[in-house]
Design a protein around this motif. Structure first.
Motif, PDB file in Angstrom:
ATOM      1  N   GLN A   6       1.089  -1.128  -0.033  1.00 37.84           N
ATOM      2  CA  GLN A   6       0.026   0.189   0.052  1.00 37.84           C
ATOM      3  C   GLN A   6       0.820   1.168  -0.058  1.00 37.84           C
ATOM      4  O   GLN A   6       1.750   1.497   0.866  1.00 37.84           O
ATOM      5  N   HIS A   7       0.705   2.142  -1.011  1.00 37.29           N
ATOM      6  CA  HIS A   7       2.002   3.095  -1.278  1.00 37.29           C
ATOM      7  C   HIS A   7       1.905   4.069  -0.211  1.00 37.29           C
ATOM      8  O   HIS A   7       0.454   4.555   0.299  1.00 37.29           O
ATOM      9  N   GLY A   8       2.787   4.390   0.701  1.00 38.24           N
ATOM     10  CA  GLY A   8       2.770   5.064   1.981  1.00 38.24           C
ATOM     11  C   GLY A   8       3.085   4.046   3.155  1.00 38.24           C
ATOM     12  O   GLY A   8       3.158   4.424   4.243  1.00 38.24           O
ATOM     13  N   GLU A  42      -3.950  -3.143   7.804  1.00 37.87           N
ATOM     14  CA  GLU A  42      -4.203  -1.817   7.859  1.00 37.87           C
ATOM     15  C   GLU A  42      -5.333  -1.065   6.838  1.00 37.87           C
ATOM     16  O   GLU A  42      -5.024  -0.366   6.154  1.00 37.87           O
ATOM     17  N   GLY A  43      -6.621  -1.389   6.846  1.00 31.76           N
ATOM     18  CA  GLY A  43      -7.510  -0.981   6.346  1.00 31.76           C
ATOM     19  C   GLY A  43      -7.620  -1.879   4.836  1.00 31.76           C
ATOM     20  O   GLY A  43      -8.485  -1.739   4.165  1.00 31.76           O
ATOM     21  N   LEU A  44      -6.627  -2.724   4.602  1.00 32.49           N
ATOM     22  CA  LEU A  44      -6.791  -3.472   3.467  1.00 32.49           C
ATOM     23  C   LEU A  44      -7.418  -4.881   3.646  1.00 32.49           C
ATOM     24  O   LEU A  44      -6.753  -5.486   4.353  1.00 32.49           O
ATOM     25  N   PRO A  77      -5.454   4.575  -0.763  1.00 35.11           N
ATOM     26  CA  PRO A  77      -3.925   4.510  -1.242  1.00 35.11           C
ATOM     27  C   PRO A  77      -3.845   3.761  -2.291  1.00 35.11           C
ATOM     28  O   PRO A  77      -4.402   2.601  -2.476  1.00 35.11           O
ATOM     29  N   LEU A  78      -3.012   3.989  -3.238  1.00 40.44           N
ATOM     30  CA  LEU A  78      -2.666   3.070  -4.364  1.00 40.44           C
ATOM     31  C   LEU A  78      -2.192   1.765  -3.868  1.00 40.44           C
ATOM     32  O   LEU A  78      -1.493   1.871  -2.887  1.00 40.44           O
ATOM     33  N   ARG A 172       2.519   9.612  -8.377  1.00 44.00           N
ATOM     34  CA  ARG A 172       3.806   8.910  -8.669  1.00 44.00           C
ATOM     35  C   ARG A 172       3.559   7.476  -7.660  1.00 44.00           C
ATOM     36  O   ARG A 172       3.059   7.629  -6.678  1.00 44.00           O
ATOM     37  N   PHE A 173       4.402   6.306  -7.931  1.00 44.44           N
ATOM     38  CA  PHE A 173       4.266   5.247  -7.118  1.00 44.44           C
ATOM     39  C   PHE A 173       5.820   4.800  -7.237  1.00 44.44           C
ATOM     40  O   PHE A 173       6.312   4.811  -8.090  1.00 44.44           O
TER      41      PHE A 173
END
Length: 209
Positions: A6-8, A42-44, A77-78, A172-173
């Motif tokens: 999860q990006h971030g 975490e939410g995913l 998030p992406l 961006r990722f």
């Protein structure tokens, strides 16, 4: 195998008791022909399902579906899903590329499986309807051992890829570079990795024939 990011957040590969993945485990399986697994991070919410069709001299064919969705309010998030296949000491793998960027399939051979084709289908909506916009990266690398896969992928990530859905802001990722390795460590096998970056919810299917 499967890694996700999860990006971030952090790159996930193996689920350790102390790494913040709140829950994971099999919901149902028979140990051989089918299984359904759920991972909450975490939410995913990641749900993996496989079904196997016995036959032939090498264990038969199977298909695998991964469904990703997020819980909670606000924009998700992406998410990058990294599907990979790796050899360890024996076997060969050959990438089958689509448009030079998407790893559509892996053609391989090994002592245990004979000749096989692993196909990565494009992502769809959560219920399997409609194609889903995604960005693709792939990685081909020599690996010193399966225990070094996470490190190899982490070292190949660069924040230079761009997610640009039609009519929406570009973001961006972190994407894998197309080739990589761990300097100074002799290779034992091959790694081919298919990175799919998208906005959940989505479903992705993989088939092995």
């Amino acid at each position: 195998g499967l890694m996700w990011l999860q990006h971030g957040g952090n790159l996930r590969h193996t689920t350790e008791q102390n790494d913040g993945v709140s829950r994971y485990g099999w919901l149902m399986h028979d140990g051989e022909n089918f299984g359904v697994q759920e991972i909450r991070d975490e939410g995913l919410l990641l749900r993996t399902e496989f079904v196997k069709q016995p036959g032939g001299d090498h264990g038969g064919d199977w298909s695998w579906r991964v469904t990703a969705k997020t819980e909670g309010k606000g924009p998700a998030p992406l998410l990058s899903l990294f599907f990979y296949v790796a050899t360890d000491g024996q076997g060969t793998l050959r990438p089958v590329l689509e448009n030079g960027t998407r790893l559509a399939a892996v053609a391989g051979t090994s002592e245990e499986l004979g000749d096989f084709t692993l196909t990565f289908l494009p992502p769809t909506g959560e219920g399997g309807e409609g194609l889903k916009y995604a960005s693709y990266n792939f990685l081909a690398a020599a690996v010193p051992g399966l225990h070094r896969l996470t490190d190899l992928v982490r070292q190949s990530l660069r924040e230079s890829s761009v997610f640009s859905p039609p009519g929406r802001p570009r973001r961006r990722f972190f994407g894998v570079s197309s080739s990589g390795g761990l300097p100074g460590e002799p290779p034992r096998g091959q790694l081919l990795l298919h990175q799919v970056t998208l906005e959940p919810p989505a479903a992705l299917e993989v088939t092995l024939e």
